[in-house]
Motif scaffolding. Structure first.
Motif, PDB file in Angstrom:
ATOM      1  N   UNK A  51      27.996-113.904  -7.075  1.00 32.07           N
ATOM      2  CA  UNK A  51      27.127-113.373  -5.988  1.00 32.07           C
ATOM      3  C   UNK A  51      27.329-111.904  -5.722  1.00 32.07           C
ATOM      4  N   UNK A  52      28.211-111.086  -6.519  1.00 30.38           N
ATOM      5  CA  UNK A  52      28.279-109.606  -6.475  1.00 30.38           C
ATOM      6  C   UNK A  52      27.013-109.033  -7.336  1.00 30.38           C
ATOM      7  N   UNK A  53      26.646-109.782  -8.158  1.00 29.66           N
ATOM      8  CA  UNK A  53      25.413-108.861  -8.974  1.00 29.66           C
ATOM      9  C   UNK A  53      24.167-109.925  -9.045  1.00 29.66           C
ATOM     10  N   UNK A  54      23.027-109.642  -8.669  1.00 28.89           N
ATOM     11  CA  UNK A  54      21.728-110.338  -8.845  1.00 28.89           C
ATOM     12  C   UNK A  54      20.913-109.263  -9.531  1.00 28.89           C
ATOM     13  N   UNK A  55      20.076-109.789 -10.503  1.00 28.05           N
ATOM     14  CA  UNK A  55      19.242-109.052 -11.110  1.00 28.05           C
ATOM     15  C   UNK A  55      18.083-108.473 -10.029  1.00 28.05           C
ATOM     16  N   UNK A  56      17.957-108.950  -8.942  1.00 29.41           N
ATOM     17  CA  UNK A  56      16.889-108.113  -7.871  1.00 29.41           C
ATOM     18  C   UNK A  56      17.599-106.908  -7.509  1.00 29.41           C
ATOM     19  N   UNK A  57      18.973-106.637  -7.526  1.00 31.89           N
ATOM     20  CA  UNK A  57      19.655-105.398  -6.815  1.00 31.89           C
ATOM     21  C   UNK A  57      19.212-104.324  -7.724  1.00 31.89           C
ATOM     22  N   UNK A  58      19.035-103.169  -7.207  1.00 33.61           N
ATOM     23  CA  UNK A  58      18.840-101.950  -7.639  1.00 33.61           C
ATOM     24  C   UNK A  58      20.402-101.424  -8.146  1.00 33.61           C
ATOM     25  N   UNK A  59      20.523-100.460  -8.871  1.00 38.19           N
ATOM     26  CA  UNK A  59      21.854 -99.935  -9.077  1.00 38.19           C
ATOM     27  C   UNK A  59      22.498 -99.207  -7.801  1.00 38.19           C
ATOM     28  N   UNK A  60      21.670 -98.605  -7.047  1.00 35.01           N
ATOM     29  CA  UNK A  60      21.958 -98.120  -5.732  1.00 35.01           C
ATOM     30  C   UNK A  60      22.723 -99.209  -4.912  1.00 35.01           C
ATOM     31  N   UNK A  61      21.724-100.074  -4.686  1.00 31.82           N
ATOM     32  CA  UNK A  61      22.041-101.388  -3.971  1.00 31.82           C
ATOM     33  C   UNK A  61      23.435-102.146  -4.283  1.00 31.82           C
ATOM     34  N   UNK A  62      23.666-101.997  -5.669  1.00 33.55           N
ATOM     35  CA  UNK A  62      24.857-102.707  -6.378  1.00 33.55           C
ATOM     36  C   UNK A  62      25.795-101.806  -5.848  1.00 33.55           C
ATOM     37  N   UNK A  63      25.941-100.602  -5.874  1.00 33.58           N
ATOM     38  CA  UNK A  63      26.720 -99.605  -5.620  1.00 33.58           C
ATOM     39  C   UNK A  63      27.185 -99.602  -4.128  1.00 33.58           C
ATOM     40  N   UNK A  64      26.557 -99.631  -3.260  1.00 31.63           N
ATOM     41  CA  UNK A  64      26.617 -99.790  -1.918  1.00 31.63           C
ATOM     42  C   UNK A  64      27.265-101.338  -1.485  1.00 31.63           C
ATOM     43  N   UNK A  65      26.996-102.278  -2.272  1.00 37.46           N
ATOM     44  CA  UNK A  65      27.599-103.419  -2.269  1.00 37.46           C
ATOM     45  C   UNK A  65      29.154-103.393  -2.602  1.00 37.46           C
TER      46      UNK A  65
END
Length: 127
Positions: A51-65
């Protein structure tokens, strides 16, 4: 009918870094840098689940998450230099040189050490 064997082995970081070296030796430095990011997402999935990483996330969205997720609470001063470095090289037009690859490896190693030393927890989906 034979049952398929399900592999439950952990991530082989040495093999991943060997592949990065091969990409570098074949003058595919930008791909090597992208592969390091892919390896980072695999480390995250291994530690916190899918659940932490989905291909639809941008790199910035991943960092924020990673910074905001209650279970992760990664220090922004640790994750944002890595993410902004990747964005500059992969999408910002900076040349993908061997020096940039070494910088990427160093950022990754720092984050990997942080993730491996943290207690294993499960990330829940954020809205």
């Amino acid at each position: 009918m034979a049952k398929k064997k399900i592999e439950t082995s952990s991530l082989d970081l040495n093999e991943r870094m060997r592949r990065v070296k091969i990409l570098q030796q074949t003058n595919r430095t930008k791909e090597a840098i992208a592969y390091i990011f892919l390896t980072f997402t695999d480390v995250l999935k291994e530690k916190y689940g899918p659940k932490v990483w989905k291909p639809s996330l941008t790199m910035q969205e991943l960092a924020i998450r990673l910074v905001k997720a209650r279970q992760v609470r990664m220090d922004p001063e640790k994750i944002y230099p890595f993410i902004s470095h990747l964005e500059r090289v992969l999408y910002g037009g900076e040349p993908a040189t061997d020096a940039k690859l070494e910088e990427t490896k160093q950022h990754f190693q720092n984050l990997y050490n942080i993730l491996k030393s943290a207690e294993k927890v499960t990330v829940t989906e954020q809205s």
